[in-house]
Motif scaffolding. Sequence first.
Motif, PDB file in Angstrom:
ATOM      1  N   UNK A  65       0.806  -1.218   0.000  1.00  0.00           N
ATOM      2  CA  UNK A  65       0.000   0.000   0.000  1.00  0.00           C
ATOM      3  C   UNK A  65       0.840   1.270   0.000  1.00  0.00           C
ATOM      4  N   UNK A  66       1.985   1.246   0.676  1.00  0.00           N
ATOM      5  CA  UNK A  66       2.761   2.481   0.809  1.00  0.00           C
ATOM      6  C   UNK A  66       4.180   2.133   1.243  1.00  0.00           C
ATOM      7  N   UNK A  67       5.093   3.046   0.976  1.00  0.00           N
ATOM      8  CA  UNK A  67       6.484   2.867   1.405  1.00  0.00           C
ATOM      9  C   UNK A  67       7.145   4.236   1.471  1.00  0.00           C
ATOM     10  N   UNK A  68       8.074   4.385   2.409  1.00  0.00           N
ATOM     11  CA  UNK A  68       8.851   5.624   2.468  1.00  0.00           C
ATOM     12  C   UNK A  68      10.238   5.314   3.004  1.00  0.00           C
ATOM     13  N   UNK A  69      11.154   6.244   2.775  1.00  0.00           N
ATOM     14  CA  UNK A  69      12.525   6.097   3.260  1.00  0.00           C
ATOM     15  C   UNK A  69      12.956   7.410   3.877  1.00  0.00           C
ATOM     16  N   UNK A  70      13.606   7.316   5.035  1.00  0.00           N
ATOM     17  CA  UNK A  70      14.173   8.492   5.702  1.00  0.00           C
ATOM     18  C   UNK A  70      15.673   8.293   5.817  1.00  0.00           C
ATOM     19  N   UNK A  71      16.419   9.165   5.178  1.00  0.00           N
ATOM     20  CA  UNK A  71      17.880   9.066   5.232  1.00  0.00           C
ATOM     21  C   UNK A  71      18.378   9.429   6.619  1.00  0.00           C
ATOM     22  N   UNK A  72      19.483   8.802   7.058  1.00  0.00           N
ATOM     23  CA  UNK A  72      20.072   9.097   8.353  1.00  0.00           C
ATOM     24  C   UNK A  72      20.987  10.312   8.282  1.00  0.00           C
ATOM     25  N   UNK A  73      21.544  10.665   9.420  1.00  0.00           N
ATOM     26  CA  UNK A  73      22.429  11.833   9.475  1.00  0.00           C
ATOM     27  C   UNK A  73      23.817  11.523   8.933  1.00  0.00           C
ATOM     28  N   UNK A 128       7.931   9.339  -4.389  1.00  0.00           N
ATOM     29  CA  UNK A 128       9.213   9.501  -3.716  1.00  0.00           C
ATOM     30  C   UNK A 128      10.227  10.146  -4.656  1.00  0.00           C
ATOM     31  N   UNK A 129      11.191  10.860  -4.069  1.00  0.00           N
ATOM     32  CA  UNK A 129      12.260  11.375  -4.921  1.00  0.00           C
ATOM     33  C   UNK A 129      13.161  10.202  -5.327  1.00  0.00           C
ATOM     34  N   UNK A 130      13.940  10.348  -6.397  1.00  0.00           N
ATOM     35  CA  UNK A 130      14.703   9.214  -6.937  1.00  0.00           C
ATOM     36  C   UNK A 130      15.622   8.538  -5.923  1.00  0.00           C
ATOM     37  N   UNK A 131      16.258   9.310  -5.042  1.00  0.00           N
ATOM     38  CA  UNK A 131      17.171   8.712  -4.070  1.00  0.00           C
ATOM     39  C   UNK A 131      16.407   7.842  -3.075  1.00  0.00           C
ATOM     40  N   UNK A 132      15.270   8.336  -2.593  1.00  0.00           N
ATOM     41  CA  UNK A 132      14.472   7.555  -1.642  1.00  0.00           C
ATOM     42  C   UNK A 132      13.859   6.335  -2.311  1.00  0.00           C
ATOM     43  N   UNK A 133      13.415   6.478  -3.554  1.00  0.00           N
ATOM     44  CA  UNK A 133      12.847   5.340  -4.289  1.00  0.00           C
ATOM     45  C   UNK A 133      13.894   4.248  -4.478  1.00  0.00           C
ATOM     46  N   UNK A 134      15.120   4.645  -4.809  1.00  0.00           N
ATOM     47  CA  UNK A 134      16.191   3.664  -4.983  1.00  0.00           C
ATOM     48  C   UNK A 134      16.499   2.959  -3.671  1.00  0.00           C
TER      49      UNK A 134
END
Length: 231
Positions: free
Chosen positions: A121-129, A202-208
């Motif tokens: 249904x959904x997916x997201x990615x949060x980059x770390x520091x 998602x933006x390309x980096x998060x999608x990848x």
Amino acid sequence: MDATITDAAKIKPAEAVGIAPGHVRYYLTVTINALIRAPGALPPQIGYLYDAPLDAAGRAPKLKKMRVIIFARTVANSPDQLQLITPGAQLQWSPQTDATVRRLAADLVSPKAPPAIVGISNAFHAAGTLPGEGETQIFLKTTGHPISLGIQRKQNQPPVWTVSLSEVVEDALPPPQRNTFLWYRLACGLPVEIPADTLSGLDPADAAAVQQDYALVKQGLGPCRAGANPS
């Protein structure tokens, strides 16, 4: 059911319609030792057709007196006849196989059993520091309660993924062991790849990153069936 083969009658090749090459068809009569899961009682002796694979030398197996576990359906208007649900639905009995089948049968009817997965249904990615760090959440469509996957990456550590069986993501479980019911739901229910429409926002980096983490989960689960290609 757990049963013992009491008679194995070979069917003539001309009468074994549709049999696969390298097999011989039998009509088996079995004595039921135990019904592991069934909608009702069955006669103590019952019969069914079984296509047995020949060995490397082309010899037929010796089936009489063999103890087996079978997965079958009843035949309408024939209470003493069964039909195997697939050609390979007869297994030679062993303590390990018996324990696995009984555990899965109990899991299947448990109110806490993981539901079937029908999509994502959904997916997201949060980059770390720090470079290489991040967290991905993937939410699954199911026929019952929610299931989600979480993948965490920390610098200089191998990635870790978990599965949550409720809306409380913090109550996540480690990857399931193979041949458990939760493993089956994930390994056999997840699509080969995460759908493109799930990544469209998602933006390309998060999608990848989501694609990479989803592939990590699929690799960790392994193929749905033994000997199958992971893809």
